[in-house]
Design an enzyme around this catalytic site. Structure first.
Site, PDB file in Angstrom:
ATOM      1  N   ASP A 308       0.811  -1.224   0.000  1.00 15.57           N
ATOM      2  CA  ASP A 308       0.000   0.000   0.000  1.00 15.57           C
ATOM      3  C   ASP A 308       0.839   1.267   0.000  1.00 15.57           C
ATOM      4  OD1 ASP A 308       0.748  -0.977   2.602  1.00 15.57           O
ATOM      5  OD2 ASP A 308      -0.412   0.663   3.464  1.00 15.57           O
ATOM      6  N   GLU A 309       0.232   2.332  -0.495  1.00 17.04           N
ATOM      7  CA  GLU A 309       0.707   3.700  -0.326  1.00 17.04           C
ATOM      8  C   GLU A 309       2.190   3.890  -0.625  1.00 17.04           C
ATOM      9  OE1 GLU A 309      -2.171   5.370   3.150  1.00 17.04           O
ATOM     10  OE2 GLU A 309      -0.594   4.030   3.822  1.00 17.04           O
ATOM     11  N   VAL A 310       2.601   3.499  -1.812  1.00 12.28           N
ATOM     12  CA  VAL A 310       3.991   3.741  -2.208  1.00 12.28           C
ATOM     13  C   VAL A 310       3.971   4.958  -3.120  1.00 12.28           C
ATOM     14  CG1 VAL A 310       6.057   2.706  -3.170  1.00 12.28           C
ATOM     15  CG2 VAL A 310       4.303   1.258  -2.124  1.00 12.28           C
TER      16      VAL A 310
END
Ligand code: TNX
Length: 504
Positions: A308-310
């Protein structure tokens, strides 16, 4: 709707006439010889014995006498009232419960079903004075709607130890949840000892949000929570979050950064800034060591790789890193779970997936379009539903809630209850939806009291969404059943939120 205050609402529950069954001294449990039946019987005997104040015997022989609870395994699906077309993944948890004045019989196809049936029995019982309990005669036939009913707990932002996790598992068991997902690593700390990479916990185990005390699970602690969960037919899914959310790893191993220098510890609550680098020589061995060790420590079928959320990596490097991690999990014989972002790596540019290994994509961010998730599902990926505006139990109940976040909105109990899982991603084929998982992120949560205040009563609501058939549940009925659960929460020492939506 059901008259017994059982949550999640069973498929079929009918009161029968007659005097209640009495739970008190002299009660015996009949089970066996199958180990799964005996282990549940022993657990129940211990609990009932504690409640009534005298030891409860577990015996194998059923002499037909009254005053017994019989836990019976069968190979015949019709014995548990299961329709022939029910998904085989749901059959193990199916049970039938018959309570009469004389005896209680729980019938199931597997130990899991016996255990779920005993929970229903427990929730149907009420104190009748003098340390006794009674259960009104009832007939229940029940099985879950979805095979994956989870709770994800973030141990990385703040650490929760073995004892705290045991009470989380006990609460989950009481609502028939069956997956404990542990978010074990993030920017702020690393919470699981990895034999091949001891610096991860030695260096990054002690840090946490706000400079609060950290901590970590030793291999032994992890084995203990896995066992505690397994005895309640709950599977642990460990998450090692890559290729972002990795500052704790970069702080412990400088070889993972371009400069070769370890990063500084991070105790804030921003997301998206840290990352692995696919072309550094240290990266692939790191993934192999960590994911190999975690898989080896985990009896369950799944390992979660985050994803997630890179926010600081191009799509191609992200794809290569996710595939590296997936290959390691696959080589270790486990099925990959990833947050919805991994869908972009599975089906790049809409091309069909290569004969891909099975994978579970966990949907959470409703702010993003879900096209990638839908495309992955059409190419064969399973989908786990964690829509943040319903099941992110770290969101505040309302503006006055003293802790929690609100990026996905306020979530009152009714919001976490009144939604239909199959409407969340209409393009995803029904048979690809494996279930529902709540999540509690711990940026603002430091203590067990904080944690349970956010979980209760919303976790019970989500559990009903995940277990009960749509036609069998409804808000008014749920709200009427919840208050009967308060004494059990309080006996367990759990703090809860007195929602104004429920008439306590
Ligand atoms: C989003 S959900 C995150 C977490 C945060 C959480 C806070 C997800 C896959 N990532 O890193 O802790 O929001 O609610």
């Amino acid at each position: 709707m059901t008259e017994i205050p059982v949550i999640p609402a069973p498929l079929e529950a009918e009161r029968r006439p007659g005097e209640p069954f009495v739970i008190g001294p002299g009660l015996r449990i009949v089970a066996g010889p199958e180990p799964d039946a005996v282990s549940t019987a022993i657990l129940v005997a211990g609990r009932v014995g504690e409640a009534v104040g005298t030891p409860v015997a577990v015996v194998e022989e059923d002499d037909g006498s009254a005053g017994v609870i019989v836990l019976r395994l069968t190979a015949d699906r019709t014995d548990v009232g299961l329709p022939a077309d029910v998904d085989p993944r749901l059959a193990d948890e199916a049970y039938r419960l018959e309570v009469s004045t004389e005896r209680v019989v729980v019938t199931a196809l597997a130990g899991a079903g016996l255990f779920r049936g005993v929970i229903t029995l427990q929730q149907s019982s009420r104190p009748s004075g003098g340390g006794l309990y009674e259960v009104p005669p009832v007939h229940v036939v029940d099985h879950p709607r979805f095979s994956w009913r989870g709770l994800s707990v973030d141990l990385a932002r703040h650490f929760f130890d073995l004892e705290q996790l045991r009470s989380v598992v006990d609460l989950m068991a009481s609502y028939k949840l069956n997956v404990l997902h542990l978010h074990l690593t993030d920017d702020q700390g690393w919470r699981l000892e990895i034999p091949s990479r001891p610096e991860l916990t030695a260096v990054s185990g002690t840090t946490a949000v706000g400079g609060d005390p950290g901590g970590w699970l030793t291999g032994q602690d992890y084995a203990a929570i896995v066992t505690h969960a397994a005895s309640r037919f709950i599977t642990v899914v460990p998450e090692i979050d890559i290729p972002g959310h990795v500052n704790a790893a970069l702080h412990a191993y400088g070889e993972l950064t371009p400069s070769g220098e370890p990063t500084r510890e991070y105790t804030g609550t921003d997301v998206g800034f840290s990352r692995l680098h696919v072309d550094l020589p240290g990266t692939a061995p790191f993934l192999r060591d960590v994911l190999g060790d975690v898989a080896a420590m985990t009896p369950g079928a799944h390992v979660h790789i985050g994803g997630d959320e890179v926010l600081t990596m191009d799509a191609e490097e992200y794809r290569r890193l996710v595939h590296l991690a997936m290959a390691e999990v696959d080589a270790a014989g486990k099925v990959v779970v990833g947050w919805q972002e991994v869908a972009t790596a599975l089906v790049p540019d809409g091309a069909p997936a290569d004969a891909a290994a099975p994978v579970v994509v966990q949907y959470w961010d409703e702010r993003e379009g879900a096209d990638d998730v839908t495309r992955a599902a059409l190419a064969g990926a399973d989908v786990l539903l964690s829509p943040a505006s319903k099941v992110y139990l770290d969101m505040r109940y309302d503006a006055s809630t003293p802790l929690g976040l609100d990026w996905a909105g306020h979530i009152e109990v009714r919001d976490s209850y009144e939604w239909e899982p199959l409407d969340v991603l209409p393009g995803v084929p029904r048979e690809r939806v494996v279930g529902v998982e709540a999540a509690v992120w711990t940026e603002t949560i430091r203590t067990s009291d904080d944690l349970f205040f956010l979980l209760l009563p919303r976790l019970a609501a989500v559990a009903e969404v995940a277990w009960s058939a749509p036609g069998r549940r409804g808000w008014e009925s749920f709200a009427a059943r919840v208050p009967a659960h308060v004494p059990r929460w309080e006996t367990a020492g759990l703090v809860w939120y007195r929602s104004p939506q429920i008439d306590w």
